[in-house]
Design a protein around this motif. Structure first.
Motif, PDB file in Angstrom:
ATOM      1  N   VAL A  19       0.829  -1.220   0.000  1.00 59.40           N
ATOM      2  CA  VAL A  19       0.000   0.000   0.000  1.00 59.40           C
ATOM      3  C   VAL A  19       0.860   1.266   0.000  1.00 59.40           C
ATOM      4  O   VAL A  19       1.762   1.431   0.817  1.00 59.40           O
ATOM      5  N   LEU A  20       0.517   2.153  -0.947  1.00 66.45           N
ATOM      6  CA  LEU A  20       1.214   3.426  -1.101  1.00 66.45           C
ATOM      7  C   LEU A  20       0.291   4.548  -0.650  1.00 66.45           C
ATOM      8  O   LEU A  20      -0.891   4.565  -1.012  1.00 66.45           O
ATOM      9  N   ASN A  27      -5.272  11.548  -2.901  1.00 70.45           N
ATOM     10  CA  ASN A  27      -6.371  10.940  -2.130  1.00 70.45           C
ATOM     11  C   ASN A  27      -6.967  11.774  -1.001  1.00 70.45           C
ATOM     12  O   ASN A  27      -7.940  11.359  -0.372  1.00 70.45           O
ATOM     13  N   ALA A  59     -14.574   8.018  -4.464  1.00 73.35           N
ATOM     14  CA  ALA A  59     -14.446   9.453  -4.440  1.00 73.35           C
ATOM     15  C   ALA A  59     -13.195   9.924  -5.213  1.00 73.35           C
ATOM     16  O   ALA A  59     -13.246  10.910  -5.939  1.00 73.35           O
ATOM     17  N   SER A  60     -12.084   9.206  -5.068  1.00 80.02           N
ATOM     18  CA  SER A  60     -10.825   9.752  -5.590  1.00 80.02           C
ATOM     19  C   SER A  60     -10.722   9.744  -7.111  1.00 80.02           C
ATOM     20  O   SER A  60      -9.845  10.393  -7.670  1.00 80.02           O
ATOM     21  N   LYS A  81     -21.010   4.419  -4.373  1.00 80.13           N
ATOM     22  CA  LYS A  81     -20.714   3.225  -3.571  1.00 80.13           C
ATOM     23  C   LYS A  81     -21.885   2.814  -2.693  1.00 80.13           C
ATOM     24  O   LYS A  81     -21.793   1.835  -1.958  1.00 80.13           O
ATOM     25  N   SER A  98     -13.306  -5.190  -1.924  1.00 75.64           N
ATOM     26  CA  SER A  98     -12.001  -4.542  -1.859  1.00 75.64           C
ATOM     27  C   SER A  98     -11.055  -5.389  -1.015  1.00 75.64           C
ATOM     28  O   SER A  98     -11.284  -5.576   0.178  1.00 75.64           O
ATOM     29  N   THR A 100      -7.927  -4.510  -0.526  1.00 75.11           N
ATOM     30  CA  THR A 100      -7.132  -3.552   0.242  1.00 75.11           C
ATOM     31  C   THR A 100      -7.822  -3.205   1.553  1.00 75.11           C
ATOM     32  O   THR A 100      -7.200  -3.099   2.594  1.00 75.11           O
ATOM     33  N   LYS A 101      -9.150  -3.029   1.465  1.00 78.42           N
ATOM     34  CA  LYS A 101      -9.882  -2.610   2.668  1.00 78.42           C
ATOM     35  C   LYS A 101     -10.606  -3.766   3.341  1.00 78.42           C
ATOM     36  O   LYS A 101     -11.234  -3.589   4.382  1.00 78.42           O
ATOM     37  N   PHE A 126      -6.358   4.327  -8.503  1.00 78.56           N
ATOM     38  CA  PHE A 126      -5.481   3.176  -8.261  1.00 78.56           C
ATOM     39  C   PHE A 126      -5.998   1.942  -8.981  1.00 78.56           C
ATOM     40  O   PHE A 126      -7.207   1.737  -9.100  1.00 78.56           O
ATOM     41  N   ALA A 128      -5.367  -2.057  -8.330  1.00 80.16           N
ATOM     42  CA  ALA A 128      -4.720  -3.097  -7.529  1.00 80.16           C
ATOM     43  C   ALA A 128      -5.113  -4.446  -8.121  1.00 80.16           C
ATOM     44  O   ALA A 128      -4.481  -4.926  -9.063  1.00 80.16           O
ATOM     45  N   ASN A 129      -6.178  -5.030  -7.605  1.00 78.81           N
ATOM     46  CA  ASN A 129      -6.636  -6.313  -8.157  1.00 78.81           C
ATOM     47  C   ASN A 129      -7.697  -6.156  -9.244  1.00 78.81           C
ATOM     48  O   ASN A 129      -8.133  -7.132  -9.842  1.00 78.81           O
ATOM     49  N   GLY A 130      -8.134  -4.940  -9.448  1.00 79.52           N
ATOM     50  CA  GLY A 130      -9.086  -4.680 -10.524  1.00 79.52           C
ATOM     51  C   GLY A 130     -10.544  -4.862 -10.144  1.00 79.52           C
ATOM     52  O   GLY A 130     -11.423  -4.756 -10.999  1.00 79.52           O
ATOM     53  N   GLU A 131     -10.793  -5.110  -8.865  1.00 78.73           N
ATOM     54  CA  GLU A 131     -12.181  -5.381  -8.457  1.00 78.73           C
ATOM     55  C   GLU A 131     -13.106  -4.198  -8.745  1.00 78.73           C
ATOM     56  O   GLU A 131     -14.223  -4.381  -9.230  1.00 78.73           O
ATOM     57  N   ALA A 132     -12.631  -2.987  -8.447  1.00 76.30           N
ATOM     58  CA  ALA A 132     -13.468  -1.798  -8.688  1.00 76.30           C
ATOM     59  C   ALA A 132     -13.726  -1.640 -10.186  1.00 76.30           C
ATOM     60  O   ALA A 132     -14.860  -1.364 -10.605  1.00 76.30           O
ATOM     61  N   LYS A 156      -0.504  -0.716  -9.395  1.00 74.26           N
ATOM     62  CA  LYS A 156       0.420  -1.585  -8.662  1.00 74.26           C
ATOM     63  C   LYS A 156       0.556  -2.851  -9.500  1.00 74.26           C
ATOM     64  O   LYS A 156      -0.275  -3.762  -9.430  1.00 74.26           O
TER      65      LYS A 156
HETATM   66  P1  G4P Z   1      -9.014  -2.996  -6.832  1.00 76.34           P
HETATM   67  O1  G4P Z   1     -10.301  -2.299  -7.074  1.00 76.34           O
HETATM   68  O2  G4P Z   1      -7.977  -2.695  -7.886  1.00 76.34           O
HETATM   69  O3  G4P Z   1      -9.174  -4.465  -6.597  1.00 76.34           O
HETATM   70  O4  G4P Z   1      -8.437  -2.390  -5.506  1.00 76.34           O
HETATM   71  P2  G4P Z   1      -9.018  -2.540  -4.061  1.00 76.34           P
HETATM   72  O5  G4P Z   1     -10.455  -2.941  -4.131  1.00 76.34           O
HETATM   73  O6  G4P Z   1      -8.086  -3.399  -3.312  1.00 76.34           O
HETATM   74  O7  G4P Z   1      -8.931  -1.026  -3.610  1.00 76.34           O
HETATM   75  C1  G4P Z   1      -9.897  -0.494  -2.814  1.00 76.34           C
HETATM   76  C2  G4P Z   1      -9.631   0.943  -2.544  1.00 76.34           C
HETATM   77  O8  G4P Z   1      -8.283   1.122  -2.131  1.00 76.34           O
HETATM   78  C3  G4P Z   1      -9.817   1.881  -3.695  1.00 76.34           C
HETATM   79  O9  G4P Z   1     -10.105   3.155  -3.185  1.00 76.34           O
HETATM   80  C4  G4P Z   1      -8.425   1.921  -4.289  1.00 76.34           C
HETATM   81  O10 G4P Z   1      -8.265   3.085  -5.077  1.00 76.34           O
HETATM   82  C5  G4P Z   1      -7.620   1.974  -3.057  1.00 76.34           C
HETATM   83  N1  G4P Z   1      -6.277   1.486  -3.150  1.00 76.34           N
HETATM   84  C6  G4P Z   1      -5.834   0.288  -3.576  1.00 76.34           C
HETATM   85  N2  G4P Z   1      -4.520   0.193  -3.412  1.00 76.34           N
HETATM   86  C7  G4P Z   1      -4.109   1.375  -2.873  1.00 76.34           C
HETATM   87  C8  G4P Z   1      -2.850   1.884  -2.467  1.00 76.34           C
HETATM   88  O11 G4P Z   1      -1.793   1.254  -2.560  1.00 76.34           O
HETATM   89  N3  G4P Z   1      -2.863   3.140  -1.952  1.00 76.34           N
HETATM   90  C9  G4P Z   1      -3.982   3.893  -1.839  1.00 76.34           C
HETATM   91  N4  G4P Z   1      -3.869   5.126  -1.343  1.00 76.34           N
HETATM   92  N5  G4P Z   1      -5.188   3.440  -2.195  1.00 76.34           N
HETATM   93  C10 G4P Z   1      -5.231   2.187  -2.717  1.00 76.34           C
HETATM   94  P3  G4P Z   1     -11.482   3.537  -2.597  1.00 76.34           P
HETATM   95  O12 G4P Z   1     -11.879   2.734  -1.426  1.00 76.34           O
HETATM   96  O13 G4P Z   1     -12.446   3.483  -3.718  1.00 76.34           O
HETATM   97  O14 G4P Z   1     -11.171   4.971  -2.067  1.00 76.34           O
HETATM   98  P4  G4P Z   1     -11.642   6.385  -2.575  1.00 76.34           P
HETATM   99  O15 G4P Z   1     -11.703   6.384  -4.060  1.00 76.34           O
HETATM  100  O16 G4P Z   1     -12.987   6.586  -1.961  1.00 76.34           O
HETATM  101  O17 G4P Z   1     -10.582   7.304  -2.081  1.00 76.34           O
END
Ligand code: G4P
Length: 193
Positions: A19-20, A27, A59-60, A81, A98, A100-101, A126, A128-132, A156
Protein backbone atom coordinates in the motif's frame (compact mmCIF):
# COMPACT_ATOMS: atom_id res chain seq x y z
CA UNK A 1 4.69 9.61 -16.65
CA UNK A 2 7.85 11.13 -15.23
CA UNK A 3 6.11 13.96 -13.36
CA UNK A 4 3.85 11.53 -11.48
CA UNK A 5 6.70 9.12 -10.71
CA UNK A 6 8.71 12.00 -9.26
CA UNK A 7 5.73 13.16 -7.19
CA UNK A 8 5.23 9.63 -5.86
CA UNK A 9 8.88 9.39 -4.84
CA UNK A 10 9.02 12.87 -3.32
CA UNK A 11 5.57 13.19 -1.79
CA UNK A 12 4.27 9.65 -1.36
CA UNK A 13 5.03 7.21 1.41
CA UNK A 14 5.04 3.44 1.65
CA UNK A 15 2.51 2.14 4.18
CA UNK A 16 3.62 -1.46 3.70
CA UNK A 17 4.87 -3.64 0.81
CA UNK A 18 1.43 -3.41 -0.84
CA UNK A 19 0.00 0.00 0.00
CA UNK A 20 1.21 3.43 -1.10
CA UNK A 21 0.03 6.63 0.55
CA UNK A 22 -0.42 9.60 -1.77
CA UNK A 23 -2.77 11.70 0.36
CA UNK A 24 -0.83 14.89 -0.34
CA UNK A 25 -1.39 14.79 -4.12
CA UNK A 26 -4.36 12.52 -4.96
CA UNK A 27 -6.37 10.94 -2.13
CA UNK A 28 -6.97 13.77 0.33
CA UNK A 29 -5.24 16.97 -0.75
CA UNK A 30 -5.16 17.27 -4.53
CA UNK A 31 -2.33 18.89 -6.48
CA UNK A 32 -4.32 20.57 -9.28
CA UNK A 33 -1.31 21.22 -11.51
CA UNK A 34 -0.22 17.58 -11.37
CA UNK A 35 -3.84 16.42 -11.74
CA UNK A 36 -4.28 18.56 -14.86
CA UNK A 37 -1.02 17.25 -16.32
CA UNK A 38 -2.21 13.68 -15.71
CA UNK A 39 -5.58 14.37 -17.33
CA UNK A 40 -3.83 15.95 -20.33
CA UNK A 41 -1.64 12.87 -20.73
CA UNK A 42 -4.68 10.56 -20.57
CA UNK A 43 -6.67 12.63 -23.06
CA UNK A 44 -3.70 12.77 -25.41
CA UNK A 45 -3.52 8.96 -25.32
CA UNK A 46 -7.22 8.65 -26.19
CA UNK A 47 -7.48 11.62 -28.58
CA UNK A 48 -8.29 9.48 -31.62
CA UNK A 49 -11.05 7.50 -29.90
CA UNK A 50 -14.55 8.85 -30.09
CA UNK A 51 -15.21 8.97 -26.36
CA UNK A 52 -18.70 10.13 -25.42
CA UNK A 53 -18.49 9.76 -21.65
CA UNK A 54 -15.94 9.53 -18.87
CA UNK A 55 -16.93 7.20 -16.03
CA UNK A 56 -15.30 6.81 -12.63
CA UNK A 57 -15.98 5.62 -9.09
CA UNK A 58 -16.38 7.96 -6.15
CA UNK A 59 -14.45 9.45 -4.44
CA UNK A 60 -10.83 9.75 -5.59
CA UNK A 61 -11.57 9.03 -9.24
CA UNK A 62 -13.73 12.14 -9.55
CA UNK A 63 -10.94 14.73 -9.85
CA UNK A 64 -9.02 13.10 -12.73
CA UNK A 65 -12.25 12.01 -14.44
CA UNK A 66 -13.70 15.51 -14.33
CA UNK A 67 -10.56 17.08 -15.79
CA UNK A 68 -10.52 14.45 -18.57
CA UNK A 69 -14.20 15.11 -19.29
CA UNK A 70 -13.58 18.86 -19.46
CA UNK A 71 -10.78 18.36 -21.93
CA UNK A 72 -12.74 15.87 -24.03
CA UNK A 73 -15.88 18.03 -23.74
CA UNK A 74 -18.09 15.12 -22.72
CA UNK A 75 -20.12 14.40 -19.56
CA UNK A 76 -18.57 12.63 -16.58
CA UNK A 77 -20.49 10.09 -14.51
CA UNK A 78 -19.26 8.87 -11.14
CA UNK A 79 -20.58 5.55 -9.93
CA UNK A 80 -21.74 5.58 -6.33
CA UNK A 81 -20.71 3.22 -3.57
CA UNK A 82 -24.19 3.14 -2.06
CA UNK A 83 -27.58 3.43 -3.69
CA UNK A 84 -28.78 7.03 -3.16
CA UNK A 85 -32.25 7.46 -1.62
CA UNK A 86 -33.04 10.00 -4.35
CA UNK A 87 -32.52 7.43 -7.09
CA UNK A 88 -35.98 6.74 -8.52
CA UNK A 89 -35.15 5.55 -12.02
CA UNK A 90 -33.65 2.15 -12.86
CA UNK A 91 -30.19 1.66 -11.39
CA UNK A 92 -27.49 -0.74 -12.52
CA UNK A 93 -25.62 -2.30 -9.61
CA UNK A 94 -22.59 -4.50 -8.98
CA UNK A 95 -21.07 -6.02 -5.85
CA UNK A 96 -17.41 -5.11 -5.32
CA UNK A 97 -14.97 -6.66 -2.89
CA UNK A 98 -12.00 -4.54 -1.86
CA UNK A 99 -8.99 -6.66 -0.91
CA UNK A 100 -7.13 -3.55 0.24
CA UNK A 101 -9.88 -2.61 2.67
CA UNK A 102 -11.27 -6.12 3.19
CA UNK A 103 -14.83 -4.88 2.70
CA UNK A 104 -17.69 -5.15 0.22
CA UNK A 105 -19.86 -2.47 -1.27
CA UNK A 106 -22.56 -2.11 -3.89
CA UNK A 107 -21.63 0.09 -6.81
CA UNK A 108 -24.52 1.78 -8.58
CA UNK A 109 -25.18 3.97 -11.60
CA UNK A 110 -28.40 5.41 -12.94
CA UNK A 111 -29.80 4.21 -16.28
CA UNK A 112 -30.52 7.90 -17.02
CA UNK A 113 -26.81 8.67 -17.50
CA UNK A 114 -25.40 5.46 -18.98
CA UNK A 115 -26.53 4.56 -22.46
CA UNK A 116 -26.16 1.91 -25.12
CA UNK A 117 -24.44 4.25 -27.59
CA UNK A 118 -21.84 5.44 -25.05
CA UNK A 119 -18.13 5.00 -25.82
CA UNK A 120 -16.73 5.11 -22.32
CA UNK A 121 -13.31 6.02 -20.96
CA UNK A 122 -13.10 4.53 -17.46
CA UNK A 123 -10.78 6.50 -15.15
CA UNK A 124 -9.61 5.61 -11.64
CA UNK A 125 -6.85 6.61 -9.25
CA UNK A 126 -5.48 3.18 -8.26
CA UNK A 127 -5.45 -0.23 -9.90
CA UNK A 128 -4.72 -3.10 -7.53
CA UNK A 129 -6.64 -6.31 -8.16
CA UNK A 130 -9.09 -4.68 -10.52
CA UNK A 131 -12.18 -5.38 -8.46
CA UNK A 132 -13.47 -1.80 -8.69
CA UNK A 133 -12.87 -1.74 -12.47
CA UNK A 134 -14.69 -5.03 -12.95
CA UNK A 135 -17.61 -3.66 -10.89
CA UNK A 136 -17.74 -0.58 -13.11
CA UNK A 137 -17.46 -2.76 -16.24
CA UNK A 138 -20.37 -4.88 -15.01
CA UNK A 139 -22.50 -1.74 -14.69
CA UNK A 140 -21.46 -0.49 -18.13
CA UNK A 141 -22.26 -3.91 -19.63
CA UNK A 142 -25.74 -3.72 -18.10
CA UNK A 143 -26.14 -0.34 -19.82
CA UNK A 144 -24.78 -1.94 -23.05
CA UNK A 145 -22.15 0.83 -23.21
CA UNK A 146 -18.72 0.20 -24.78
CA UNK A 147 -15.56 0.50 -22.67
CA UNK A 148 -13.03 2.06 -25.05
CA UNK A 149 -10.21 2.20 -22.51
CA UNK A 150 -9.27 2.19 -18.85
CA UNK A 151 -7.01 4.99 -17.61
CA UNK A 152 -5.32 4.63 -14.24
CA UNK A 153 -3.15 7.11 -12.38
CA UNK A 154 -1.19 4.61 -10.27
CA UNK A 155 -1.07 0.92 -11.07
CA UNK A 156 0.42 -1.59 -8.66
CA UNK A 157 1.75 -3.90 -11.33
CA UNK A 158 2.66 -6.56 -8.76
CA UNK A 159 -1.07 -7.13 -8.21
CA UNK A 160 -3.38 -8.82 -10.68
CA UNK A 161 -5.63 -5.98 -11.93
CA UNK A 162 -3.82 -5.07 -15.17
CA UNK A 163 -3.36 -8.68 -16.24
CA UNK A 164 -7.00 -9.58 -15.50
CA UNK A 165 -8.35 -6.60 -17.44
CA UNK A 166 -6.09 -7.22 -20.45
CA UNK A 167 -7.07 -10.90 -20.44
CA UNK A 168 -10.69 -9.77 -20.75
CA UNK A 169 -9.75 -7.66 -23.78
CA UNK A 170 -9.60 -4.20 -22.20
CA UNK A 171 -6.95 -1.61 -23.01
CA UNK A 172 -5.32 -0.32 -19.82
CA UNK A 173 -3.29 2.90 -19.81
CA UNK A 174 -1.52 3.57 -16.50
CA UNK A 175 0.48 6.73 -15.88
CA UNK A 176 2.73 5.17 -13.23
CA UNK A 177 3.30 1.45 -12.87
CA UNK A 178 4.83 0.30 -9.62
CA UNK A 179 6.82 -2.90 -9.91
CA UNK A 180 7.54 -3.24 -6.20
CA UNK A 181 7.68 -1.41 -2.91
CA UNK A 182 10.28 -2.89 -0.61
CA UNK A 183 12.48 -1.63 2.20
CA UNK A 184 11.28 1.94 1.70
CA UNK A 185 12.07 1.93 -2.03
CA UNK A 186 9.59 2.24 -4.87
CA UNK A 187 10.59 0.64 -8.15
CA UNK A 188 8.67 1.49 -11.31
CA UNK A 189 8.21 -0.82 -14.30
CA UNK A 190 9.99 0.00 -17.53
CA UNK A 191 8.13 2.53 -19.58
CA UNK A 192 6.84 0.16 -22.24
CA UNK A 193 3.24 -0.92 -21.46
P1 G4P B 1 -9.01 -3.00 -6.83
O1 G4P B 1 -10.30 -2.30 -7.07
O2 G4P B 1 -7.98 -2.69 -7.89
O3 G4P B 1 -9.17 -4.46 -6.60
O4 G4P B 1 -8.44 -2.39 -5.51
P2 G4P B 1 -9.02 -2.54 -4.06
O5 G4P B 1 -10.45 -2.94 -4.13
O6 G4P B 1 -8.09 -3.40 -3.31
O7 G4P B 1 -8.93 -1.03 -3.61
C1 G4P B 1 -9.90 -0.49 -2.81
C2 G4P B 1 -9.63 0.94 -2.54
O8 G4P B 1 -8.28 1.12 -2.13
C3 G4P B 1 -9.82 1.88 -3.70
O9 G4P B 1 -10.11 3.16 -3.19
C4 G4P B 1 -8.43 1.92 -4.29
O10 G4P B 1 -8.27 3.09 -5.08
C5 G4P B 1 -7.62 1.97 -3.06
N1 G4P B 1 -6.28 1.49 -3.15
C6 G4P B 1 -5.83 0.29 -3.58
N2 G4P B 1 -4.52 0.19 -3.41
C7 G4P B 1 -4.11 1.37 -2.87
C8 G4P B 1 -2.85 1.88 -2.47
O11 G4P B 1 -1.79 1.25 -2.56
N3 G4P B 1 -2.86 3.14 -1.95
C9 G4P B 1 -3.98 3.89 -1.84
N4 G4P B 1 -3.87 5.13 -1.34
N5 G4P B 1 -5.19 3.44 -2.19
C10 G4P B 1 -5.23 2.19 -2.72
P3 G4P B 1 -11.48 3.54 -2.60
O12 G4P B 1 -11.88 2.73 -1.43
O13 G4P B 1 -12.45 3.48 -3.72
O14 G4P B 1 -11.17 4.97 -2.07
P4 G4P B 1 -11.64 6.39 -2.57
O15 G4P B 1 -11.70 6.38 -4.06
O16 G4P B 1 -12.99 6.59 -1.96
O17 G4P B 1 -10.58 7.30 -2.08
Amino acid sequence: MKLLEEAIIERGSIVNDEVLKVDSIINHQIDPILMEAMANDICDHYKDKKITKVVTIEASGIAPALLCAMKLQVPMVFLKKSKPSTLQEKAYTAQVHSFTKNSDYTLSGSSSYLHEQDQVLLVDDFLANGEACFGAISILKQAKADVVGIAILIEKAFQKGHERLVQEGYEVYSLARIKKMEAGTITFCDNEM
